[in-house]
Design an enzyme around this catalytic site. Structure first.
Site, PDB file in Angstrom:
ATOM      1  N   LYS A   9       0.859  -1.188   0.000  1.00  0.00           N
ATOM      2  CA  LYS A   9       0.000   0.000   0.000  1.00  0.00           C
ATOM      3  C   LYS A   9       0.893   1.236   0.000  1.00  0.00           C
ATOM      4  CE  LYS A   9      -0.128   1.952   3.339  1.00  0.00           C
ATOM      5  NZ  LYS A   9       0.124   2.938   4.411  1.00  0.00           N
ATOM      6  N   GLY A  95       2.321  -0.631   4.512  1.00  0.00           N
ATOM      7  CA  GLY A  95       1.170  -1.442   4.908  1.00  0.00           C
ATOM      8  C   GLY A  95       1.389  -2.927   4.885  1.00  0.00           C
ATOM      9  N   ASP A 128      -4.979   0.747   8.540  1.00  0.00           N
ATOM     10  CA  ASP A 128      -4.752   0.492   7.119  1.00  0.00           C
ATOM     11  C   ASP A 128      -5.402  -0.794   6.616  1.00  0.00           C
ATOM     12  OD1 ASP A 128      -3.325   2.780   6.488  1.00  0.00           O
ATOM     13  OD2 ASP A 128      -1.373   1.889   6.929  1.00  0.00           O
TER      14      ASP A 128
END
EC number: 2.7.1.148
Length: 278
Positions: A9, A95, A128
């Site tokens: 991410k 992430g 997240d």
């Protein structure tokens, strides 16, 4: 057996716009994904277990607090043999743990033929995790629970991800923030017709965690500068709370050339070129 891909991410922007009474920070972030990441595999078993393999396994010992096991328990805690093939650096701002948790939820939902947990339970795993479960480019707001689809598709682009081999824990970075009430992104995000247009927009935006992260780990500034100096790099910035930085490229060839040059110059860094995924 079931398998799910845990893509990295990337926060192209990260504006810290406030702080709730419970201490959680409010964010406004343009989030995309890169076609590089970890893999989660699940198999039926009587008990719940986790094995970690891959090049980054040495940096992530198995513990009950591992996000993969926490995600499995959120699904109901049946038996399963889970294998996490770890390629993303730990505590690196892209992430990895959250993506692993989201991939675990997907893999176990298929293995156990169960629905995914409700949104509140997913958010409790980490801010997240909802966006990683979404798995596509969005505008993320609130504490991570507000996910707004973009008006149009992202332009074709490549990313070079670089991590200098230092971990930057998130809490100290937020604690070092000079301000917590920074302005958000524009209410309406533009449509970007090219990587150059996207880069121009990003240049006017921010990652509010970059300065405090650099104060804690000066290697972040070196990494960002090294990416920015590569031919074809349109913009370089830190992702999340660091220490991974990204360079945005319009095409694959200069991105791969940049990654090769950076690997030669910085053999101790983790460096990966990847297509930007919407």
């Amino acid at each position: 057996m079931t398998e799910a891909f845990a893509r990295a991410k990337i926060n192209l922007t990260l504006h810290v716009t406030g702080q709730r009474p419970d201490g959680y920070h409010l964010l406004d972030s343009l989030v995309v994904f890169a076609d590089v990441g970890d893999r989660v595999r699940t198999e039926p078993a009587e008990a719940l277990s986790l094995a970690i393999t891959g090049p980054q396994a040495v940096n992530l010992p198995v513990s009950d607090d591992n996000l993969v096991l926490r995600a499995a328990r959120a699904m109901g805690g049946q038996g399963a043999r889970i294998t996490l093939e770890k390629h993303l650096p730990v505590a690196s701002g892209i992430g990895g743990g959250s993506a692993d948790a989201a991939a675990t939820l997907k893999a176990l939902a298929e293995l156990w033929q169960r629905p995914l947990p409700e949104a509140a339970a997913v958010l409790r795993l980490g801010a997240d995790v909802p966006v990683c479960l979404e798995g596509r480019a969005v505008r993320m707001a609130g504490v991570g629970e507000i996910l707004e689809p973009l008006a149009g598709p992202l332009p074709p682009a490549w990313l070079v991800l670089a991590n200098p081999g230092v971990s930057v824990p998130t809490p100290p970075v937020f604690k070092a923030l000079a301000r917590r009430d920074n302005p958000p992104m524009p209410e309406r995000l533009p449509d970007w017709g090219s990587a150059d247009e996207l880069a121009a927009f990003l240049a006017a935006m921010r990652n509010d965690l970059e300065a405090p992260a650099i104060a804690l780990a000066p290697e972040v500034a070196e990494t960002r500068a090294a990416l920015a100096a590569e031919p074809g790099c349109l913009i370089a910035r830190m992702s999340g709370s660091g220490a991974t930085c990204f360079g945005l490229f319009a095409e694959e060839r200069p991105a791969r050339a940049a990654a090769e040059a950076l690997r030669a110059a910085h053999p101790g860094w983790w460096i990966e070129p990847a297509r930007m995924a919407g």
